[in-house]
Design an enzyme around this catalytic site. Structure first.
Site, PDB file in Angstrom:
ATOM      1  N   ASN A  48       1.123  -8.538   6.191  1.00 21.88           N
ATOM      2  CA  ASN A  48      -0.231  -8.672   6.647  1.00 21.88           C
ATOM      3  C   ASN A  48      -1.204  -9.140   6.210  1.00 21.88           C
ATOM      4  OD1 ASN A  48      -1.541  -6.820   5.440  1.00 21.88           O
ATOM      5  ND2 ASN A  48       0.224  -5.244   6.119  1.00 21.88           N
ATOM      6  N   ASP A  61       4.339  -1.680   9.103  1.00 19.99           N
ATOM      7  CA  ASP A  61       4.723  -0.521   9.755  1.00 19.99           C
ATOM      8  C   ASP A  61       6.395  -0.609  10.266  1.00 19.99           C
ATOM      9  OD1 ASP A  61       2.188   1.417  10.294  1.00 19.99           O
ATOM     10  OD2 ASP A  61       1.586   0.016  11.883  1.00 19.99           O
ATOM     11  N   LYS A  96      19.355 -18.871   4.733  1.00 19.60           N
ATOM     12  CA  LYS A  96      18.630 -18.292   5.643  1.00 19.60           C
ATOM     13  C   LYS A  96      18.661 -19.226   7.136  1.00 19.60           C
ATOM     14  CE  LYS A  96      14.677 -22.310   5.460  1.00 19.60           C
ATOM     15  NZ  LYS A  96      14.478 -23.661   4.861  1.00 19.60           N
ATOM     16  N   PHE A 111      -6.494   5.469   4.155  1.00 14.80           N
ATOM     17  CA  PHE A 111      -7.405   4.095   4.947  1.00 14.80           C
ATOM     18  C   PHE A 111      -7.081   4.277   6.394  1.00 14.80           C
ATOM     19  CE2 PHE A 111     -10.723   1.795   1.984  1.00 14.80           C
ATOM     20  CZ  PHE A 111     -10.054   2.780   0.990  1.00 14.80           C
ATOM     21  N   LYS A 146      -1.259  13.296   8.958  1.00 18.03           N
ATOM     22  CA  LYS A 146      -1.169  12.564   6.905  1.00 18.03           C
ATOM     23  C   LYS A 146      -1.542  13.762   6.093  1.00 18.03           C
ATOM     24  CE  LYS A 146      -0.786   7.628   8.976  1.00 18.03           C
ATOM     25  NZ  LYS A 146      -0.262   7.037   7.952  1.00 18.03           N
TER      26      LYS A 146
HETATM   27  O1  C5P Z   1      -1.295   1.828   8.949  1.00 21.04           O
HETATM   28  P1  C5P Z   1      -1.945   4.005   9.734  1.00 21.04           P
HETATM   29  O2  C5P Z   1      -2.910   2.734  10.060  1.00 21.04           O
HETATM   30  O3  C5P Z   1      -1.364   4.502   9.819  1.00 21.04           O
HETATM   31  O4  C5P Z   1      -2.294   3.465   7.436  1.00 21.04           O
HETATM   32  C1  C5P Z   1      -2.992   4.434   7.527  1.00 21.04           C
HETATM   33  C2  C5P Z   1      -3.322   4.928   6.035  1.00 21.04           C
HETATM   34  O5  C5P Z   1      -1.356   5.371   5.740  1.00 21.04           O
HETATM   35  C3  C5P Z   1      -3.014   4.004   5.040  1.00 21.04           C
HETATM   36  O6  C5P Z   1      -3.994   4.721   3.757  1.00 21.04           O
HETATM   37  C4  C5P Z   1      -1.987   3.700   4.649  1.00 21.04           C
HETATM   38  O7  C5P Z   1      -1.704   3.217   3.784  1.00 21.04           O
HETATM   39  C5  C5P Z   1      -1.367   4.586   4.705  1.00 21.04           C
HETATM   40  N1  C5P Z   1       0.470   4.339   5.295  1.00 21.04           N
HETATM   41  C6  C5P Z   1       1.257   4.884   4.703  1.00 21.04           C
HETATM   42  N2  C5P Z   1       2.362   4.290   4.913  1.00 21.04           N
HETATM   43  C7  C5P Z   1       2.668   3.811   6.421  1.00 21.04           C
HETATM   44  C8  C5P Z   1       1.729   3.041   7.440  1.00 21.04           C
HETATM   45  C9  C5P Z   1       0.499   3.078   6.633  1.00 21.04           C
HETATM   46  O8  C5P Z   1       1.680   5.692   4.030  1.00 21.04           O
HETATM   47  N3  C5P Z   1       4.682   3.234   7.328  1.00 21.04           N
END
Ligand code: C5P
Length: 391
Positions: free
Chosen positions: A203, A271, A281, A316, A334
């Site tokens: 990303n 994700d 490849k 974040f 979370k």
């Molecule tokens: O992707 P998302 O909006 O859910 O991210 C929110 C927070 O969760 C961020 O702090 C990101 O670093 C964390 N995150 C994570 N593991 C993931 C996706 C996001 O720890 N697979």
């Protein structure tokens, strides 16, 4: 008590410096001031002499100077701390180039310890690539830059360039280190999920926000460790663990989270990842290519059970819609203490930019707004709030 030398260059923020001198004097420090010719048009040397009780220096050839003393050598040797406030664009440029054309710039060349520069100027002058490069040069040489705030400027515009108020400057220069003794773990950048040996899913995260947190945490006295995915900025100055995929990042966070007080999870974790990376490849063909994706682990959810009562976790949320609702949902899901939400649909902040604007939500239901400003200033707010939540 320390000998504090303040170099004043000619900008409107000069009017704040007599107050700064008084704050140092009240603390028991000895204060001397060198003014450039332009600075002495904003505030007279007499004002500085009255508040410091010392001669205010304006030039190497001023009448009344002791011919036995070479002022720029003497003042540089005298100072325990050397602060340039305000540091105009012109003064900053001269300092970066090593020009010594007046008493202040000559003293800068003689001084061997880190200097504290407090830039203050019009927003366009501050943002000009020349000024930005000069500030970076000074920072690379080990000098300290106290960034200006955003706000109303004397030129009638509003933006970044406004000098902090004397009380805040005083605290920063005094070197109050509110995070001393704390360990901060920061994840930064984007994860990289391999498709085959040459291709990947990732990303736009530049890692700038995470590194701003790392650098501010260190400035505030913390011991910092960075777990970095793909990152455009150089993080060699930090104790860094480099990872690629979300799976790698999860393992690194698991390994290091136990020994931190504050976790700031600024990384943009993919994700989804390809179910498996092709060993060879993938060859082009005429039809469609289907890559099956599997859900990546949510690192924060996975490590939530490891969280100690004494730790603070901050996430974040980069959102393109329903900012507040989504951020609060993530905060709860979370099990975070706080989450920093920003709107990624805006082009002037967020991804790749040096600025950000955010809303911080806390587990107790409260929130706080951060108006558009540098990622470093936002980092400071995040860290101070996180430290405030520590039990
Ligand atoms: O992707 P998302 O909006 O859910 O991210 C929110 C927070 O969760 C961020 O702090 C990101 O670093 C964390 N995150 C994570 N593991 C993931 C996706 C996001 O720890 N697979």
């Amino acid at each position: 008590m320390a000998n504090i030398l303040i170099g004043v260059s000619g900008g409107i923020a000069c009017y704040k410096i007599p107050t700064l001198c008084r704050l140092f004097k009240k603390e028991g420090h000895d204060v001397k001031v060198i003014l450039t010719e332009n600075a002495s048009k904003f505030v007279t040397p007499l004002t500085f002499e009255s508040v410091t009780g010392n001669r205010a220096y304006t030039g190497e050839f001023d009448p009344g100077l002791d011919p036995e003393i070479i002022e720029h050598i003497d003042l540089a040797g005298w100072a325990d701390k050397f602060v340039i406030a305000p540091a105009t664009a012109n003064l900053t440029a001269k300092a970066a180039c090593g020009i010594a054309d007046n008493l202040l710039t000559s003293t800068l060349l003689v001084y061997t310890k880190p200097v504290i520069f407090v830039p203050a100027m019009n927003t366009n002058m501050f943002n000009h690539p020349a000024t930005q490069e000069n500030l970076k040069t000074l920072e690379k040489r080990g000098h300290i830059i106290i960034e200006p705030d955003s706000g109303e400027l004397a030129c009638g515009t509003s933006g970044k360039g406004r000098m902090k108020e004397p009380e805040e400057l005083f605290r920063l220069i005094e070197g109050e280190r509110p995070l001393a003794g704390l360990r901060v773990l920061v994840t930064a950048g984007a994860t990289v999920e391999p498709i085959d040996p040459v291709r990947y899913i990732s990303n736009y995260s530049s890692g700038k926000m995470g590194l701003a947190v790392a650098s501010k945490a260190r400035e505030l006295g913390a011991e910092v460790k960075v777990i970095a995915g793909s990152i455009s900025a150089d993080c060699s100055e930090f104790d860094t663990v480099y990872v690629k995929s979300a799976e790698d990042m999860l393992n690194a966070v698991r390994e290091h989270v136990g020994s931190c007080d504050i976790l700031i999870k600024a990384a943009a974790v993919a994700d989804y990842a390809p179910v498996e990376a092709a060993v060879q490849k993938i060859k082009k063909n005429d039809g469609e290519l289907v890559i099956r994706l599997k859900k990546n682990p949510d690192i924060l959810k996975e490590i939530a059970p490891l969280k100690k009562h004494s730790q603070v976790f901050c996430g974040f949320a980069a959102e393109s819609e329903n900012l507040n609702k989504n951020a609060i949902r993530k905060l709860n899901e979370k099990k975070l203490d706080m989450i920093v939400a920003n709107d990624i649909s805006r082009k002037d902040i967020g991804f790749g930019s040096d600025d950000n604007e955010a809303e911080i939500f806390f587990a107790d239901g409260s929130s706080e707004h951060f108006s558009k400003g540098s990622k470093k200033l936002l980092a400071e707010m995040i860290l101070i709030r996180a430290a405030g939540l520590l039990k």
